[in-house]
Design a protein around this motif. Structure first.
Motif, PDB file in Angstrom:
ATOM      1  N   ARG A  44      55.164  35.014  32.606  1.00 42.14           N
ATOM      2  CA  ARG A  44      54.523  34.332  31.473  1.00 42.14           C
ATOM      3  C   ARG A  44      53.661  35.292  30.665  1.00 42.14           C
ATOM      4  NH1 ARG A  44      52.022  28.590  32.977  1.00 42.14           N
ATOM      5  NH2 ARG A  44      51.831  28.579  30.720  1.00 42.14           N
ATOM      6  N   ARG A  45      52.915  36.150  31.360  1.00 47.73           N
ATOM      7  CA  ARG A  45      52.052  37.102  30.642  1.00 47.73           C
ATOM      8  C   ARG A  45      52.879  38.131  29.877  1.00 47.73           C
ATOM      9  NH1 ARG A  45      47.503  39.295  34.661  1.00 47.73           N
ATOM     10  NH2 ARG A  45      48.857  38.466  36.271  1.00 47.73           N
ATOM     11  N   VAL A  46      53.946  38.623  30.519  1.00 49.36           N
ATOM     12  CA  VAL A  46      54.787  39.633  29.873  1.00 49.36           C
ATOM     13  C   VAL A  46      55.489  39.037  28.658  1.00 49.36           C
ATOM     14  CG1 VAL A  46      56.897  41.004  30.173  1.00 49.36           C
ATOM     15  CG2 VAL A  46      55.088  41.089  31.901  1.00 49.36           C
ATOM     16  N   GLN A  65      62.614  41.402  29.704  1.00 50.69           N
ATOM     17  CA  GLN A  65      63.607  41.858  30.686  1.00 50.69           C
ATOM     18  C   GLN A  65      63.565  43.371  30.838  1.00 50.69           C
ATOM     19  OE1 GLN A  65      67.440  40.285  29.569  1.00 50.69           O
ATOM     20  NE2 GLN A  65      66.836  38.174  29.951  1.00 50.69           N
ATOM     21  N   GLU A  66      63.462  44.071  29.722  1.00 47.34           N
ATOM     22  CA  GLU A  66      63.411  45.533  29.780  1.00 47.34           C
ATOM     23  C   GLU A  66      62.122  45.998  30.463  1.00 47.34           C
ATOM     24  OE1 GLU A  66      64.482  49.467  29.474  1.00 47.34           O
ATOM     25  OE2 GLU A  66      65.716  47.676  29.188  1.00 47.34           O
ATOM     26  N   ALA A  67      61.008  45.283  30.241  1.00 46.12           N
ATOM     27  CA  ALA A  67      59.745  45.649  30.884  1.00 46.12           C
ATOM     28  C   ALA A  67      59.860  45.531  32.402  1.00 46.12           C
ATOM     29  CB  ALA A  67      58.613  44.760  30.362  1.00 46.12           C
ATOM     30  N   PHE A  68      60.472  44.457  32.887  1.00 49.85           N
ATOM     31  CA  PHE A  68      60.633  44.299  34.336  1.00 49.85           C
ATOM     32  C   PHE A  68      61.618  45.325  34.901  1.00 49.85           C
ATOM     33  CE2 PHE A  68      58.975  39.923  33.579  1.00 49.85           C
ATOM     34  CZ  PHE A  68      57.870  40.035  34.414  1.00 49.85           C
ATOM     35  N   LEU A  69      62.631  45.658  34.127  1.00 50.51           N
ATOM     36  CA  LEU A  69      63.570  46.692  34.561  1.00 50.51           C
ATOM     37  C   LEU A  69      62.867  48.044  34.666  1.00 50.51           C
ATOM     38  CD1 LEU A  69      66.517  47.302  35.286  1.00 50.51           C
ATOM     39  CD2 LEU A  69      66.967  47.669  32.857  1.00 50.51           C
ATOM     40  N   ARG A  70      62.024  48.365  33.679  1.00 48.52           N
ATOM     41  CA  ARG A  70      61.257  49.616  33.729  1.00 48.52           C
ATOM     42  C   ARG A  70      60.313  49.624  34.939  1.00 48.52           C
ATOM     43  NH1 ARG A  70      60.485  52.135  28.455  1.00 48.52           N
ATOM     44  NH2 ARG A  70      62.569  52.116  27.523  1.00 48.52           N
ATOM     45  N   ALA A  71      59.683  48.467  35.185  1.00 46.69           N
ATOM     46  CA  ALA A  71      58.767  48.376  36.330  1.00 46.69           C
ATOM     47  C   ALA A  71      59.507  48.640  37.631  1.00 46.69           C
ATOM     48  CB  ALA A  71      58.105  46.996  36.358  1.00 46.69           C
ATOM     49  N   TRP A  72      60.685  48.071  37.759  1.00 46.00           N
ATOM     50  CA  TRP A  72      61.486  48.275  38.974  1.00 46.00           C
ATOM     51  C   TRP A  72      61.883  49.746  39.116  1.00 46.00           C
ATOM     52  CZ3 TRP A  72      67.018  49.133  39.013  1.00 46.00           C
ATOM     53  CH2 TRP A  72      67.546  49.213  40.297  1.00 46.00           C
ATOM     54  N   ARG A  73      62.342  50.342  38.006  1.00 47.64           N
ATOM     55  CA  ARG A  73      62.775  51.746  38.055  1.00 47.64           C
ATOM     56  C   ARG A  73      61.622  52.704  38.365  1.00 47.64           C
ATOM     57  NH1 ARG A  73      66.327  51.680  32.539  1.00 47.64           N
ATOM     58  NH2 ARG A  73      68.260  50.829  33.394  1.00 47.64           N
ATOM     59  N   THR A  77      56.579  55.383  41.283  1.00 49.15           N
ATOM     60  CA  THR A  77      55.682  56.377  40.671  1.00 49.15           C
ATOM     61  C   THR A  77      54.354  55.778  40.229  1.00 49.15           C
ATOM     62  OG1 THR A  77      56.609  56.057  38.463  1.00 49.15           O
ATOM     63  CG2 THR A  77      57.671  57.718  39.867  1.00 49.15           C
ATOM     64  N   PHE A  78      54.163  54.462  40.454  1.00 44.97           N
ATOM     65  CA  PHE A  78      52.914  53.814  40.028  1.00 44.97           C
ATOM     66  C   PHE A  78      51.730  54.429  40.765  1.00 44.97           C
ATOM     67  CE2 PHE A  78      49.663  50.589  40.953  1.00 44.97           C
ATOM     68  CZ  PHE A  78      49.206  50.370  39.663  1.00 44.97           C
ATOM     69  N   ASP A  79      50.662  54.710  40.018  1.00 45.03           N
ATOM     70  CA  ASP A  79      49.450  55.311  40.579  1.00 45.03           C
ATOM     71  C   ASP A  79      48.283  54.338  40.357  1.00 45.03           C
ATOM     72  OD1 ASP A  79      47.301  56.810  41.393  1.00 45.03           O
ATOM     73  OD2 ASP A  79      47.743  58.542  40.118  1.00 45.03           O
ATOM     74  N   TRP A  88      49.169  48.116  33.822  1.00 45.05           N
ATOM     75  CA  TRP A  88      50.300  49.047  33.693  1.00 45.05           C
ATOM     76  C   TRP A  88      51.524  48.326  33.137  1.00 45.05           C
ATOM     77  CZ3 TRP A  88      54.724  48.988  37.119  1.00 45.05           C
ATOM     78  CH2 TRP A  88      55.611  50.062  36.929  1.00 45.05           C
ATOM     79  N   LEU A  89      51.844  47.164  33.708  1.00 49.96           N
ATOM     80  CA  LEU A  89      53.024  46.409  33.267  1.00 49.96           C
ATOM     81  C   LEU A  89      52.861  45.933  31.831  1.00 49.96           C
ATOM     82  CD1 LEU A  89      55.758  45.067  33.925  1.00 49.96           C
ATOM     83  CD2 LEU A  89      54.461  43.112  34.812  1.00 49.96           C
ATOM     84  N   LEU A  90      51.668  45.481  31.461  1.00 56.18           N
ATOM     85  CA  LEU A  90      51.446  45.006  30.095  1.00 56.18           C
ATOM     86  C   LEU A  90      51.460  46.150  29.085  1.00 56.18           C
ATOM     87  CD1 LEU A  90      48.784  42.226  30.747  1.00 56.18           C
ATOM     88  CD2 LEU A  90      51.226  41.950  30.278  1.00 56.18           C
ATOM     89  N   THR A  91      51.035  47.339  29.503  1.00 60.25           N
ATOM     90  CA  THR A  91      51.150  48.505  28.624  1.00 60.25           C
ATOM     91  C   THR A  91      52.614  48.849  28.383  1.00 60.25           C
ATOM     92  OG1 THR A  91      49.031  49.400  29.361  1.00 60.25           O
ATOM     93  CG2 THR A  91      50.572  50.951  28.369  1.00 60.25           C
TER      94      THR A  91
END
Length: 200
Positions: A44-46, A65-73, A77-79, A88-91
């Protein structure tokens, strides 16, 4: 021996309650329950952020959809030292939405296509159609002589009906810059078309 079906439900319940970074780590490891829980937690937020930027539900869905795909990929590397999972996800979502607007820009600024929309209907009187086509041709020629950034701004504002704020967002420039481009372009167009008007 069959597994206890309740075990899967218990594990999913634990996933729903897991911290954001644990879900992201689960995504990085390929855990399907973690992926589902992560998407449901943030969808909902995304989507809401994407929609507020692109102002188009279908395009907002694509951005989400692309944002969640990027998050998965990029989950591995998330710090966490650089910020929360949510920020991070909203950025990522914001950047994708802005890119989507920039990609859409070319469709919104084709002067010939937009001017054609302003022509009278086919059932209009022939003299009206001829005069309108001549005016449109003169306007298109004057638009082509403008610098590209001024042409985009004035077409978006004058023909597509966008506000200066919307032009600024689409062009990724301050509102003041958008206003200056629109005003300068309008003055140049007025000067370019003035001789034809005076001779009528």
């Amino acid at each position: 021996m069959l597994d206890n079906p309740g075990r899967g439900l218990d594990r999913r319940s634990l996933m729903w309650a897991a911290p954001d970074d644990a879900l992201l780590a689960g995504m990085a490891a390929g855990d399907q329950d973690a992926v589902i829980a992560f998407i449901r937690r943030f969808q909902r937020r995304v989507f809401g952020l994407a929609l507020s930027i692109v102002d188009d539900p279908a395009q907002a869905e694509d951005v989400a959809q692309e944002a969640f795909l990027r998050a998965w990929r990029n989950a591995a590397t998330f710090d966490a030292r650089r910020g929360s999972v949510a920020s991070w996800l909203l950025t990522v979502t914001r950047n994708l939405a802005i890119d989507a607007i920039r990609m859409r820009r070319a469709d919104a600024i084709d002067p010939d296509a937009l001017i054609a929309l302003q022509l009278p209907a086919h059932d209009a009187a022939p003299p009206d159609v001829a005069a309108a086509r001549e005016d449109a041709s003169r306007l298109a020629a004057a638009l082509r002589r403008l610098p590209e950034e001024q042409r985009r701004a004035v077409v978006l504002a004058g023909i597509a009906g966008r506000t200066a704020r919307e032009v600024g967002e689409i062009e990724d420039v301050p509102v003041g810059t958008a206003k200056t481009r629109i005003r300068t372009a309008m003055l140049k167009l007025r000067d370019a078309l003035a001789p034809e008007r005076d001779s009528d």
